[in-house]
Enzyme design. Structure first.
Site, PDB file in Angstrom:
ATOM      1  N   ARG A 134      23.332  34.784  -8.036  1.00 30.40           N
ATOM      2  CA  ARG A 134      22.506  33.711  -7.474  1.00 30.40           C
ATOM      3  C   ARG A 134      21.322  34.286  -6.710  1.00 30.40           C
ATOM      4  O   ARG A 134      21.424  35.327  -6.076  1.00 30.40           O
ATOM      5  CB  ARG A 134      23.330  32.822  -6.534  1.00 30.40           C
ATOM      6  CG  ARG A 134      24.398  32.055  -7.281  1.00 30.40           C
ATOM      7  CD  ARG A 134      24.764  30.758  -6.588  1.00 30.40           C
ATOM      8  NE  ARG A 134      25.618  29.998  -7.504  1.00 30.40           N
ATOM      9  CZ  ARG A 134      26.897  29.727  -7.288  1.00 30.40           C
ATOM     10  NH1 ARG A 134      27.472  30.125  -6.173  1.00 30.40           N
ATOM     11  NH2 ARG A 134      27.592  29.048  -8.166  1.00 30.40           N
ATOM     12  N   ASP A 187      37.405  38.688   1.269  1.00 24.99           N
ATOM     13  CA  ASP A 187      36.207  39.360   0.755  1.00 24.99           C
ATOM     14  C   ASP A 187      34.894  38.782   1.269  1.00 24.99           C
ATOM     15  O   ASP A 187      33.844  39.398   1.108  1.00 24.99           O
ATOM     16  CB  ASP A 187      36.200  39.311  -0.778  1.00 24.99           C
ATOM     17  CG  ASP A 187      36.116  37.889  -1.334  1.00 24.99           C
ATOM     18  OD1 ASP A 187      36.106  36.932  -0.541  1.00 24.99           O
ATOM     19  OD2 ASP A 187      36.050  37.741  -2.572  1.00 24.99           O
ATOM     20  N   HIS A 188      34.923  37.604   1.898  1.00 25.42           N
ATOM     21  CA  HIS A 188      33.675  36.916   2.237  1.00 25.42           C
ATOM     22  C   HIS A 188      33.171  37.166   3.662  1.00 25.42           C
ATOM     23  O   HIS A 188      32.014  36.860   3.959  1.00 25.42           O
ATOM     24  CB  HIS A 188      33.854  35.402   2.049  1.00 25.42           C
ATOM     25  CG  HIS A 188      33.488  34.920   0.684  1.00 25.42           C
ATOM     26  ND1 HIS A 188      34.051  35.421  -0.462  1.00 25.42           N
ATOM     27  CD2 HIS A 188      32.601  33.967   0.281  1.00 25.42           C
ATOM     28  CE1 HIS A 188      33.545  34.795  -1.510  1.00 25.42           C
ATOM     29  NE2 HIS A 188      32.648  33.918  -1.083  1.00 25.42           N
ATOM     30  N   SER A 239      27.446  27.395  -5.118  1.00 28.54           N
ATOM     31  CA  SER A 239      28.789  27.718  -4.649  1.00 28.54           C
ATOM     32  C   SER A 239      29.640  26.457  -4.540  1.00 28.54           C
ATOM     33  O   SER A 239      29.136  25.372  -4.263  1.00 28.54           O
ATOM     34  CB  SER A 239      28.726  28.403  -3.278  1.00 28.54           C
ATOM     35  OG  SER A 239      28.082  29.650  -3.371  1.00 28.54           O
ATOM     36  N   ARG A 253      31.424  25.524  -2.315  1.00 25.09           N
ATOM     37  CA  ARG A 253      31.550  25.276  -0.884  1.00 25.09           C
ATOM     38  C   ARG A 253      32.052  23.879  -0.510  1.00 25.09           C
ATOM     39  O   ARG A 253      31.303  22.919  -0.478  1.00 25.09           O
ATOM     40  CB  ARG A 253      30.184  25.536  -0.260  1.00 25.09           C
ATOM     41  CG  ARG A 253      30.212  25.969   1.155  1.00 25.09           C
ATOM     42  CD  ARG A 253      28.934  26.702   1.494  1.00 25.09           C
ATOM     43  NE  ARG A 253      28.829  27.945   0.749  1.00 25.09           N
ATOM     44  CZ  ARG A 253      27.684  28.556   0.502  1.00 25.09           C
ATOM     45  NH1 ARG A 253      26.561  28.051   0.922  1.00 25.09           N
ATOM     46  NH2 ARG A 253      27.672  29.691  -0.166  1.00 25.09           N
ATOM     47  N   ASP A 255      36.420  29.118  -5.459  1.00 25.48           N
ATOM     48  CA  ASP A 255      35.144  29.821  -5.489  1.00 25.48           C
ATOM     49  C   ASP A 255      34.516  29.531  -6.838  1.00 25.48           C
ATOM     50  O   ASP A 255      35.211  29.540  -7.867  1.00 25.48           O
ATOM     51  CB  ASP A 255      35.343  31.329  -5.297  1.00 25.48           C
ATOM     52  CG  ASP A 255      34.022  32.052  -5.127  1.00 25.48           C
ATOM     53  OD1 ASP A 255      33.643  32.345  -3.972  1.00 25.48           O
ATOM     54  OD2 ASP A 255      33.345  32.316  -6.147  1.00 25.48           O
TER      55      ASP A 255
END
Length: 747
Positions: A468, A121-122, A633, A635, A186
């Protein structure tokens, strides 16, 4: 252009809030019955813990402690002890799954130990529209998708193909249920709390632990209770609940805690609305958020083909509500009847403006009044309920001869939602209204947006239903003022009508079940993928005379440390993506971005270039940070990149939870000033030594010796949250190194 001040009078329009979103038609072959803990076993573990603690439990404690590896012996103290847990399931989105799967491959294990899935999806960039953008993404990201598909197939991980939808919506439709403990790579994984599960965002290394059958470690969270009374009405929506909570708690107020909602007001919120609230709980730093089981959840489970789970949840309903008299570490009460719509921003998700104050605040602060783009969707607000409300108001506008004057985009949460809104005519309404339906993906929410209507540096306003709005988050333009609100306020119209009566159109089958065999597709010459080499072990010595790469001033999110947008294509190539290190962090020395001094040469240069030069000279370095360092995030690359480029420690006033853990996993030292004012004692030209590492122990501060250019030395103390196992990660060079050592010792 529609002006922000025009939204003020919008709350005179009323809406009807449904009790549950109706979805359906989910093929049960995609739901693995082994992916949830039998409620009998959960009940048994909870009884063991209650007998030990001799007190009522909150809902979140029941689910969390019900997944303890050893409930009869483990220490359980909120905010103090580390829990060793056995999650039911792992979920990974394609950007983070690359590094997670690369790490799992490095472990040498043949198969994952728990049900796991990858969701594409990213990597789909919003540009021209859903069909064209998806086709373009499949072409540009072919080798990444092939790698994820082939590695998932070989190691037993389910693969949701590009176009399937956003990971969190797929989880809600297929895998979430009351009592679930799920970890996802995520930060918005808590979305699943809308169905009564504890769904927690983690780094890829944590996911590897669980997939490798190693108990997952989490510092025992505190519990913040949010009591909801009254009922939602008028323009007020579920999104406004979390916008208000963010206003109260701020972006770090939930750190180290689970936010648990309860009270009579819960029953006026749909299942997807509760998911929205839990999803955006990530913006207050919360470990996760959760709602008690209720009729909305039952209807949603039944509508999505999981009536058997709903039936079991009904039988064990006592497990999915808090005990009478349960204690909360902090208690907030919100009367939904008095709650008004909120718009939060710009540049931070906790700067709240009630709708009747928005125009006034905009003028007072000099925010651009013209809305250039309105965007609805993202993992926070992309359910059928959200789509239908927006389409309903667009239809009313069309009836009055109105179309959108600003650009208007719509992101469906999943292929099933896309298919259903097309079947029900909602897509046509959006098109007639002047909107554009994007691909079933994250898109502009995470910076995957080829925006061409403004130049970089041009001040403008966008309004989104996203989660965000940090500087440059959506379009890489630091001058874009992003405001977060509900889809209703984004469209500035009205909400009405009911849910689809024909169930749910599943759309194209986009799921690939793993076979457990085959090979992994990684080309040695790839610029997108790179197999990992292990980090070096600690040499047993103190870290002497490290230079300061950068002293960061102010907010430093994971977006500042490792930017998204165009950099997402390098998520599987550690060396290439490391070229984005600290690109948008503000250097305290000069107030500039991406301009730091190489303390060995005296020359200024880009942060990643300077870090590479220091590494080539075998010069270790540290970074100095401010408050809530690493928020945003989850990340993992924001922890991998500093380690890869020669960093050894990050010293800050405070850390966001996930990022602190991610740093530990990669063999870094995340340390906090024992005295926050000591931040001011470190200059960019100083040398920093961290001494006493041979006696590194839980709860024992470390000493830093700051050597000034004049030769003067200043001693300061640094706190840490390492436990014994995490100290072993540091000594071994990383958690992955330690895992391999443990597995090797068992052979």
């Amino acid at each position: 252009m529609l002006r922000l001040s025009q939204l003020v009078g919008a709350q005179t329009v009323r809406c009807i809030h449904c009790s549950a979103s109706v979805l359906g038609g989910v093929p049960m072959s995609k739901f693995d019955s082994k992916s949830y803990l039998p409620y009998e076993k959960l009940d048994k573990k909870i009884k063991v813990v209650k007998n030990r603690l001799k007190r009522p439990l909150t809902l979140s404690e029941k689910i969390l402690y019900g997944h303890l590896d050893k409930p009869d012996t483990q220490d359980i103290e909120r905010g103090v002890s580390y829990l060793r847990l056995r999650p039911d399931r792992v979920a990974m989105q394609d950007a983070t799954a690359q590094m997670a799967m690369l790490q799992f491959i490095s472990s040498g294990l043949p198969q994952v130990a728990v049900p796991s899935t990858i969701h594409c999806d990213h990597l789909i960039e919003a540009q021209r529209g859903g069909v064209q953008d998806l086709a373009r993404a499949k072409d540009l990201n072919k080798e990444v998708y092939n790698f994820l598909s082939s590695s998932g197939n070989k190691y037993g991980v389910g693969f949701w193909k590009p176009g399937s939808g956003i990971i969190h919506q797929i989880i809600l439709e297929n895998y979430a249920f009351p009592g679930l403990l799920l970890i996802g790579t995520d930060s918005h994984t808590p979305n699943g709390g809308g169905l009564g599960g504890l769904c927690i965002g983690v780094g890829g290394a944590d996911a590897v632990d669980v997939m490798a059958d190693i108990p997952w470690e989490l510092k025992c969270p505190k519990v913040i209770g949010v009591k909801l009374t009254g009922k939602l009405s008028g323009w007020t929506s579920a999104k406004d609940v979390i916008l208000k909570v963010a206003d109260i708690l701020t972006v770090k107020g939930g750190t180290g805690a689970i936010v648990e909602y309860f009270g009579p007001g819960v029953d006026s919120i749909s299942a997807t609305g509760m998911a929205t609230i839990c999803n955006m709980g990530a913006e207050i730093g919360a470990t996760t958020s959760v709602f008690p089981y209720n009729d909305s959840m039952k209807k949603y489970l039944e509508a999505t083909g999981r009536g058997d789970i709903a039936g079991q949840a009904e039988k064990f309903k006592h497990l999915f509500v808090p005990d009478e008299g349960a204690h909360y570490d902090q208690l907030i009460e919100i009367d939904l009847s008095k709650l008004t719509p909120h718009v939060n921003g710009p540049f931070t998700p906790d700067l709240a403006s009630p709708i009747d104050k928005l125009g006034e605040n905009a003028k007072k602060n000099g925010w651009p009044l013209d809305i250039r783009v309105g965007l609805i969707g993202s993992c926070t607000n992309s359910s059928y309920e959200d789509m239908q409300r927006a389409a309903s108001v667009a239809k009313q506008a069309l009836g009055k001869g109105l179309k959108t004057k600003s650009t208007f985009t719509i992101t469906p949460g999943s292929e099933q939602i896309r298919a259903t809104i097309e079947r029900d005519g909602l897509s046509k309404i959006f098109a007639d209204f002047g909107g554009m339906v994007l691909a079933n993906a994250c898109g502009p929410c995470i910076g995957q947006w080829d925006r061409q209507d403004v130049k970089k540096g041009e001040k403008n306003t966008i309004v989104t239903s996203y989660n965000r709005n940090f500087t440059g988050r959506n379009d890489a333009n630091p001058a874009t003022h992003g405001f977060v609100c509900s889809p209703e306020i984004v469209t500035a119209l009205a909400i009405a009508d009911d849910l689809p009566r024909e169930g749910y159109d599943a759309g194209e089958d986009t799921y690939q079940a793993p076979s457990g065999s085959g090979s992994v597709d990684v080309a040695p010459t790839s610029q997108r993928l790179q197999l990992l080499a292990p980090f070096n072990k600690w040499d047993g010595k103190d870290l002497e005379d490290m230079v300061v790469l950068i002293k960061v001033k102010g907010k430093c999110t994971t977006d500042h440390i490792s930017a998204a947008g165009p950099w997402l294509k390098f998520r599987g190539h550690l060396d290439n993506i490391s070229n984005n290190l600290f690109l948008t962090a503000i250097n305290a020395e000069n107030g500039e971005m991406n301009k730091v001094k190489n303390q060995l040469t005296g020359q200024y240069g880009a942060v990643p270039d300077t870090a590479r030069a220091l590494k080539a000279s075998k010069q270790a370095w540290v970074a100095i940070g401010d408050e809530n360092y690493g928020e945003g995030s989850s990340r993992e690359h924001a922890a991998l990149e500093p380690r890869h480029l020669g960093g050894r420690a990050i010293i800050t006033k405070s850390f966001a939870r996930i990022h602190e853990t991610n740093l530990k996993k990669q063999g870094m030292l995340p340390l906090t000033f024992a005295n926050a004012e000591d931040y001011d004692k470190i200059d960019p030209t100083d040398r920093v030594s961290i001494v006493g590492l041979k006696d590194f122990a839980p709860g024992k501060p470390l000493k830093a010796v700051i050597k000034k250019g004049s030769g003067k030395k200043v001693d300061i103390w640094l706190n840490h949250t390492f436990n014994e196992q995490q100290i072993e990660w540091f000594k071994s060079g990383s958690a992955l190194n330690r895992m391999k050592e443990v597995f090797a010792s068992r052979k």
